[in-house]
Design a protein around this motif. Structure first.
Motif, short mmCIF file in Angstrom:
data_model
loop_
_atom_site.label_atom_id
_atom_site.label_comp_id
_atom_site.label_asym_id
_atom_site.label_seq_id
_atom_site.Cartn_x
_atom_site.Cartn_y
_atom_site.Cartn_z
N ALA A 1 0.18 -0.32 5.60
CA ALA A 1 -0.91 -0.37 4.63
C ALA A 1 0.45 -0.03 3.37
N MET A 2 1.56 0.68 3.78
CA MET A 2 1.59 0.92 2.15
C MET A 2 2.78 0.18 1.03
N PRO A 3 2.58 -1.48 1.98
CA PRO A 3 3.49 -2.98 1.14
C PRO A 3 2.20 -3.37 0.62
N THR A 4 0.86 -3.19 1.65
CA THR A 4 -0.68 -3.63 1.17
C THR A 4 -0.70 -3.36 -0.57
N VAL A 5 -0.87 -2.37 -0.21
CA VAL A 5 -0.73 -0.56 -1.48
C VAL A 5 -0.44 -1.74 -2.43
N ALA A 6 0.72 -1.23 -2.53
CA ALA A 6 1.55 -1.14 -3.56
C ALA A 6 1.46 -2.59 -4.09
N ARG A 7 1.69 -4.34 -3.52
CA ARG A 7 1.41 -5.50 -4.00
C ARG A 7 -0.03 -5.12 -4.99
N SER A 8 -1.58 -4.10 -4.79
CA SER A 8 -2.31 -4.50 -5.26
C SER A 8 -2.22 -4.18 -6.03
N LEU A 9 -1.77 -2.55 -6.11
CA LEU A 9 -1.71 -1.73 -7.45
C LEU A 9 -0.34 -1.98 -8.39
N ASP A 10 0.75 -3.21 -8.44
CA ASP A 10 1.62 -3.24 -8.83
C ASP A 10 2.42 -2.19 -8.77
N GLY A 11 2.50 -0.29 -7.65
CA GLY A 11 2.93 0.00 -7.80
C GLY A 11 4.46 0.10 -7.42
N LEU A 12 6.04 -0.86 -6.56
CA LEU A 12 6.45 -1.04 -5.87
C LEU A 12 7.61 0.34 -6.92
N ALA A 13 7.70 0.19 -7.52
CA ALA A 13 8.30 1.64 -8.33
C ALA A 13 7.91 2.82 -7.53
N LEU A 14 7.21 3.44 -7.24
CA LEU A 14 6.66 4.59 -7.04
C LEU A 14 6.18 4.54 -5.03
N TYR A 15 7.06 3.66 -4.58
CA TYR A 15 6.82 2.96 -3.41
C TYR A 15 7.99 4.16 -2.02
N ALA A 16 8.48 4.48 -2.90
CA ALA A 16 9.83 5.34 -1.68
C ALA A 16 9.21 7.69 -2.42
N LEU A 17 8.03 7.01 -3.46
CA LEU A 17 7.57 8.68 -3.87
C LEU A 17 6.05 9.07 -2.79
N ALA A 18 5.33 7.66 -2.10
CA ALA A 18 4.59 7.85 -1.62
C ALA A 18 4.78 8.07 0.09
N PHE A 19 6.24 8.40 -0.03
CA PHE A 19 6.56 9.05 2.05
C PHE A 19 7.54 10.33 1.04
#
Length: 460
Positions: free
Chosen positions: A45-63
């Motif tokens: 789900a995380m790619p969709t989450v990052a796109r929805s919240l415009d949060g690609l910069a924090l993608y790595a931190l989410a893992f």
């Protein structure tokens, strides 16, 4: 014993689902399955989450964030379980896990998703260790192999259907429900195991806080920061990656040995080697697994679904290997399981590596990954059982924590360097894949070499 006696299969033993174990077994296996499902579903789900919240910069931190907080959770849970029993860290683990899911599921920004994931990771760390201690204290020894086999099976179903279910949830219901749906089952599972936890929750005699507890937690924070840096550094390129990985490795070198049993670095017989072997097994399997989907889809032209089938073969074989080890009772055969399992992992990785050549059928690689999975099924629960057998009363938590810490940190280190190797290569070729598989197979062979030292009484 005569030649006609069935020496390798266990006689009738108490069932995991008899009266006093039934609710505890169902509840603990459900919790393990939910932890597995959430881990796999969030990845989907995380790619969709990052796109929805415009949060690609924090993608790595989410893992990386939950991985780091999980390290702290494991150490705290081990200390807590030894001092007061596993009930309190289990209850807190469920609470933190659920709260983290609710934060992430209701987040309006990627920062809050990452924060929720960090809270969730701490809860997962608490739970993973506390459930091991629960096995040690609630079940008789002749059921330990069977409950750990059930835990292995609890990971298989989520690994097979979790990503697909998560994809359907994201597509038709919304990504938030990947987080919000899990607490609906987590709370009832906790209620199921409450009576069993109360029966074993009397604290072991001795001080409630062991000497050095706060230093151990401080070292855990240091290891967590280093692990997060390792995760981040593995995704960078060039000199930045080299510096970050070097700093992370130095940090882990300082902190991790203080969280693992004395004699770990010298591979002392018994528990130190058990911890080291578990780490090598995890690193070997994860280090090879990360390359397989890319190899099969990019180099051999398989669809993502077909490439995923290869990973599913490993998961199913892992469950089968775990079930097999739970049925073996002859001491000689049990003693051979770690070495046989690690050799299977090495051989399986070797077969997968052959598929780098287009002349080798892909089915050879899939079958090989099944062999590796079966080897892991033999090794993992066997080492879990050995950890409990080699733990003195009141030390199950600390040692279970060390087992899972070694597991996580070894795998994270190999994955970070594997990621850095691919990031440094503009177009990965056969040599890149072969180098990754060679490292993974080498770790498995090293594990086979040291496996005779897991038994402190052995002279081999």
């Amino acid at each position: 014993m005569t030649a006609t006696e069935p020496a390798t299969l266990a006689p009738a033993a108490p069932s995991l689902f008899t009266g006093r174990f039934r609710a505890l077994t169902v509840g603990t296996v459900t919790l393990v399955s939910l932890l597995a499902f959430e881990s796999l579903a969030v990845t989907t789900a995380m790619p969709t989450v990052a796109r929805s919240l415009d949060g690609l910069a924090l993608y790595a931190l989410a893992f990386g964030g939950p991985f780091a907080s999980g390290v702290v959770g494991m150490v705290v849970s081990g200390i807590w379980s030894d001092a007061r029993g596993p009930g309190t860290p289990t209850r807190h683990g469920v609470l933190w896990f659920v709260v983290g899911l609710l934060i992430a599921g209701s987040a309006q920004s990627m920062g809050w998703v990452a924060a929720g994931r960090i809270v969730q990771g701490f809860g997962s760390g608490l739970l993973s260790v506390a459930l091991y201690v629960t096995v040690g204290r609630a079940y008789p020894e002749d059921l330990h192999r069977r409950i750990f086999a059930a835990f292995a099976a609890a990971w298989v179903v989520p690994s097979l259907v979790g990503p697909a279910i998560a994809g359907l949830i994201v597509q038709y219901v919304g990504w938030r429900w990947v987080f919000l749906a899990v607490p609906v089952l987590t709370v009832p599972a906790m209620l199921l195991i409450q009576p069993g936890l109360r029966r074993i929750d009397a604290p072991v005699s001795g001080p409630r806080t062991a000497p050095g507890t706060f230093r151990r937690i401080a070292w855990a924070f240091g290891a967590a920061v280093s692990a997060a840096l390792l995760h981040y550094g593995g995704q960078q390129r060039g000199a930045t990656a080299v510096v970050l990985l070097a700093v992370a490795v130095v940090g882990l070198g300082l902190c991790a040995p203080r969280l693992l049993p004395a004699g770990f670095l010298r591979l002392r017989r018994g528990l130190p080697t058990v911890i080291a072997l578990r780490g090598l097994a995890s690193a070997a399997f994860a280090g090879a697994e990360v390359f397989i989907p890319l190899l099969l889809s990019r180099e051999r032209g398989l669809s993502p679904a077909a490439a995923g089938f290869a990973l599913a073969a490993g998961a199913l074989a892992w469950s089968a290997g775990s079930a097999l080890q739970s049925r073996l009772t002859q001491p000689r055969l049990r003693a051979a399981l770690p070495r046989v399992g690690m050799l299977c992992v090495a051989a399986g990785i070797g077969f997968v590596a052959l598929t780098v050549s287009e002349s080798v059928p892909v089915l050879i690689g899939i079958a090989g990954w099944g062999v590796a999975g079966a080897g892991m099924g033999m090794v993992y629960p066997t080492l879990s059982v050995l950890t409990l057998e080699l733990s003195a009363p009141g030390e199950e938590g600390c040692n279970s924590s060390a087992l899972q810490l070694g597991d996580s940190l070894f795998a994270a280190t190999v994955l970070a360097f594997g990621g850095a190797m691919f990031a440094a290569t503009t177009v990965p070729g056969a040599g890149t894949y072969l180098a990754g598989f060679a490292v993974a197979a080498g770790l498995a062979l090293l594990g086979a070499v040291i496996s005779g030292r897991v038994d402190p009484r052995s002279t081999t």
